[in-house]
Design a protein around this motif. Sequence first.
Motif, PDB file in Angstrom:
ATOM      1  N   ARG A 249       0.578  -1.360  -0.627  1.00 19.03           N
ATOM      2  CA  ARG A 249       0.021   0.051  -0.171  1.00 19.03           C
ATOM      3  C   ARG A 249       0.864   1.255   0.401  1.00 19.03           C
ATOM      4  O   ARG A 249       0.343   2.363  -0.640  1.00 19.03           O
ATOM      5  N   LYS A 250       2.259   1.265   0.808  1.00 26.92           N
ATOM      6  CA  LYS A 250       2.911   2.561   1.081  1.00 26.92           C
ATOM      7  C   LYS A 250       2.847   2.512  -0.929  1.00 26.92           C
ATOM      8  O   LYS A 250       4.112   3.754  -1.206  1.00 26.92           O
ATOM      9  N   ILE A 251       3.650   1.726  -1.143  1.00 27.03           N
ATOM     10  CA  ILE A 251       4.499   1.967  -2.613  1.00 27.03           C
ATOM     11  C   ILE A 251       2.674   2.948  -3.757  1.00 27.03           C
ATOM     12  O   ILE A 251       2.987   2.965  -4.528  1.00 27.03           O
ATOM     13  N   ALA A 252       1.620   1.937  -3.421  1.00 25.83           N
ATOM     14  CA  ALA A 252       1.508   2.038  -3.807  1.00 25.83           C
ATOM     15  C   ALA A 252       0.463   4.248  -3.918  1.00 25.83           C
ATOM     16  O   ALA A 252       0.174   4.661  -5.169  1.00 25.83           O
ATOM     17  N   GLU A 253       0.820   3.712  -2.895  1.00 22.57           N
ATOM     18  CA  GLU A 253       0.955   5.812  -2.461  1.00 22.57           C
ATOM     19  C   GLU A 253       1.474   6.634  -3.098  1.00 22.57           C
ATOM     20  O   GLU A 253       0.724   8.051  -3.223  1.00 22.57           O
ATOM     21  N   LYS A 254       2.380   6.833  -3.706  1.00 20.69           N
ATOM     22  CA  LYS A 254       3.277   6.639  -3.990  1.00 20.69           C
ATOM     23  C   LYS A 254       3.048   6.802  -5.955  1.00 20.69           C
ATOM     24  O   LYS A 254       3.817   7.949  -6.974  1.00 20.69           O
ATOM     25  N   MET A 255       2.338   6.519  -6.379  1.00 22.10           N
ATOM     26  CA  MET A 255       2.041   6.060  -7.491  1.00 22.10           C
ATOM     27  C   MET A 255       0.123   6.454  -8.106  1.00 22.10           C
ATOM     28  O   MET A 255      -0.535   5.317  -8.783  1.00 22.10           O
ATOM     29  N   SER A 256      -0.108   7.429  -7.221  1.00 19.55           N
ATOM     30  CA  SER A 256      -1.352   8.040  -8.006  1.00 19.55           C
ATOM     31  C   SER A 256      -1.489   8.289  -9.203  1.00 19.55           C
ATOM     32  O   SER A 256      -0.395   8.734  -9.192  1.00 19.55           O
ATOM     33  N   TRP A 257      -2.918   8.354  -9.871  1.00 19.88           N
ATOM     34  CA  TRP A 257      -2.949   8.961 -11.554  1.00 19.88           C
ATOM     35  C   TRP A 257      -2.546  10.447 -10.972  1.00 19.88           C
ATOM     36  O   TRP A 257      -2.200  10.998 -11.640  1.00 19.88           O
ATOM     37  N   VAL A 258      -2.756  11.210  -9.604  1.00 26.31           N
ATOM     38  CA  VAL A 258      -2.679  12.962  -9.320  1.00 26.31           C
ATOM     39  C   VAL A 258      -0.516  12.467 -10.153  1.00 26.31           C
ATOM     40  O   VAL A 258      -0.278  13.517 -10.598  1.00 26.31           O
ATOM     41  N   SER A 259       0.279  11.664  -9.427  1.00 26.99           N
ATOM     42  CA  SER A 259       1.106  12.147  -9.085  1.00 26.99           C
ATOM     43  C   SER A 259       1.753  11.859 -10.846  1.00 26.99           C
ATOM     44  O   SER A 259       3.001  12.311 -11.251  1.00 26.99           O
ATOM     45  N   VAL A 260       1.219  10.705 -11.374  1.00 25.33           N
ATOM     46  CA  VAL A 260       1.562  10.760 -13.051  1.00 25.33           C
ATOM     47  C   VAL A 260       1.272  11.479 -13.906  1.00 25.33           C
ATOM     48  O   VAL A 260       2.147  11.997 -14.509  1.00 25.33           O
ATOM     49  N   ALA A 261      -0.299  11.580 -13.919  1.00 28.21           N
ATOM     50  CA  ALA A 261      -0.069  13.267 -14.168  1.00 28.21           C
ATOM     51  C   ALA A 261       0.609  14.265 -15.000  1.00 28.21           C
ATOM     52  O   ALA A 261       0.489  14.771 -15.484  1.00 28.21           O
ATOM     53  N   ARG A 262       1.068  14.353 -13.177  1.00 31.13           N
ATOM     54  CA  ARG A 262       2.103  15.959 -12.771  1.00 31.13           C
ATOM     55  C   ARG A 262       3.083  15.559 -13.866  1.00 31.13           C
ATOM     56  O   ARG A 262       3.562  16.520 -14.565  1.00 31.13           O
ATOM     57  N   GLU A 263       3.668  14.476 -14.003  1.00 30.40           N
ATOM     58  CA  GLU A 263       4.955  14.179 -14.832  1.00 30.40           C
ATOM     59  C   GLU A 263       4.622  13.999 -15.967  1.00 30.40           C
ATOM     60  O   GLU A 263       5.447  14.631 -16.531  1.00 30.40           O
ATOM     61  N   TYR A 264       3.438  13.912 -16.741  1.00 25.30           N
ATOM     62  CA  TYR A 264       3.311  14.051 -18.835  1.00 25.30           C
ATOM     63  C   TYR A 264       2.529  15.111 -18.192  1.00 25.30           C
ATOM     64  O   TYR A 264       3.639  15.326 -19.510  1.00 25.30           O
ATOM     65  N   TYR A 265       2.575  16.463 -17.740  1.00 25.71           N
ATOM     66  CA  TYR A 265       2.273  17.436 -17.724  1.00 25.71           C
ATOM     67  C   TYR A 265       3.142  17.893 -17.843  1.00 25.71           C
ATOM     68  O   TYR A 265       3.637  18.960 -19.238  1.00 25.71           O
ATOM     69  N   GLU A 266       4.203  17.330 -17.290  1.00 22.97           N
ATOM     70  CA  GLU A 266       5.808  18.685 -17.342  1.00 22.97           C
ATOM     71  C   GLU A 266       6.535  17.920 -18.305  1.00 22.97           C
ATOM     72  O   GLU A 266       6.964  18.690 -19.257  1.00 22.97           O
ATOM     73  N   LEU A 267       5.918  17.101 -18.934  1.00 24.40           N
ATOM     74  CA  LEU A 267       6.245  16.590 -20.010  1.00 24.40           C
ATOM     75  C   LEU A 267       5.875  16.785 -21.119  1.00 24.40           C
ATOM     76  O   LEU A 267       7.049  17.524 -22.279  1.00 24.40           O
ATOM     77  N   TYR A 268       4.627  17.032 -21.342  1.00 23.25           N
ATOM     78  CA  TYR A 268       4.011  18.042 -21.723  1.00 23.25           C
ATOM     79  C   TYR A 268       4.476  19.043 -22.588  1.00 23.25           C
ATOM     80  O   TYR A 268       4.349  19.423 -23.709  1.00 23.25           O
ATOM     81  N   GLY A 269       4.307  19.833 -21.191  1.00 23.31           N
ATOM     82  CA  GLY A 269       5.352  20.912 -21.215  1.00 23.31           C
ATOM     83  C   GLY A 269       6.335  21.461 -21.719  1.00 23.31           C
ATOM     84  O   GLY A 269       7.146  22.581 -22.336  1.00 23.31           O
ATOM     85  N   GLN A 270       7.447  19.861 -21.725  1.00 21.91           N
ATOM     86  CA  GLN A 270       8.856  20.527 -22.202  1.00 21.91           C
ATOM     87  C   GLN A 270       9.004  20.321 -23.965  1.00 21.91           C
ATOM     88  O   GLN A 270      10.006  20.906 -24.411  1.00 21.91           O
ATOM     89  N   VAL A 271       7.703  19.403 -24.111  1.00 23.54           N
ATOM     90  CA  VAL A 271       7.606  19.405 -25.524  1.00 23.54           C
ATOM     91  C   VAL A 271       7.389  19.724 -26.482  1.00 23.54           C
ATOM     92  O   VAL A 271       8.196  20.279 -27.397  1.00 23.54           O
ATOM     93  N   LYS A 272       5.956  20.927 -25.740  1.00 25.13           N
ATOM     94  CA  LYS A 272       5.755  21.603 -26.809  1.00 25.13           C
ATOM     95  C   LYS A 272       6.595  22.560 -26.293  1.00 25.13           C
ATOM     96  O   LYS A 272       6.481  23.526 -27.298  1.00 25.13           O
ATOM     97  N   GLY A 273       7.727  23.615 -25.975  1.00 23.15           N
ATOM     98  CA  GLY A 273       8.061  23.961 -25.151  1.00 23.15           C
ATOM     99  C   GLY A 273       9.852  24.075 -26.443  1.00 23.15           C
ATOM    100  O   GLY A 273      10.712  25.210 -26.232  1.00 23.15           O
ATOM    101  N   SER A 274      10.209  22.739 -26.801  1.00 18.51           N
ATOM    102  CA  SER A 274      11.536  22.539 -27.211  1.00 18.51           C
ATOM    103  C   SER A 274      11.236  22.769 -28.920  1.00 18.51           C
ATOM    104  O   SER A 274      10.333  22.865 -29.391  1.00 18.51           O
TER     105      SER A 274
END
Length: 274
Positions: A249-274
């Motif tokens: 459960r501790k491992i799962a709580e670090k992998m919530s969709w909120v965290s994953v969405a944030r990583e993709y959001y940052e990646l899209y921002g990097q790609v858009k700005g490149s």
Amino acid sequence: VISLVLKLQYGLPYIVSLRGSDVPGYSERFTMIYRFLSPVIRYIWKRSGAVVSNSKGLKELALRTNKQQEIDIIFNGIDVEHFRPKPESRPGGRFIITTGASRVTHRKGLDHLIEAVSKLASEYPDILLKIMGEGNAQKELEEMVEKLGIKDQVRFLGRIPREETAPFYQEASLFVLPSLNEGMSNALLEALGAGLPILATDTGGSKELVHEGENGFIIKMKDGADIAEKIRIFLDDPDKVSKMGSESRKIAEKMSWVSVAREYYELYGQVKGS
């Protein structure tokens, strides 16, 4: 290919998210197709703004197609509110093993898990394996169960909508993934969210999620005897179910969709700005 066309016509950047069978070498069924598509796949990856894998294992497989390709890793997410522990759902007098919601195919290695259950059934009559899902291996597996004389220890539940699967994790004491090949198993992630100890083969992202002796164990591939011995650990020491489940459960709580969405959001921002 469509994304590539849009980029060439309109300059619209795109990201490739690797999931499993879209990576050459992942599935034996597509061996011939991979031979023809690999040059196209390499070109699509090369022209993308980023290539993202959902596990280290899948990334390593993708690099066999193009060693020079830069590949990021963003794990699949878990709905930790929907898939959560509920120990009071576990029935007394039964030790339930779940494989999670997945396709019942030969690639899942379920025959080896059934073999393991057959080795334990006489000594531990309370063991019960529940298999969710449908697939082309089901009839053969049902015949195997019949032949081994363990119909009381194995149940095929058929297809269950994902939004209705949580109770089947919550009633279980152990999750087993005997798969021969995975990208990042959603069923494994859901089992983590439900607070289950994990037994899984070394495929896809298993080693990234199964911390040996802490929240589960890595099992040998195609080895019913090894699976049986690992299951026995939990049958002989029920406290390990709750202790290792808490670590999952501790491992799962670090992998919530909120965290994953944030990583993709940052990646899209990097790609858009490149």
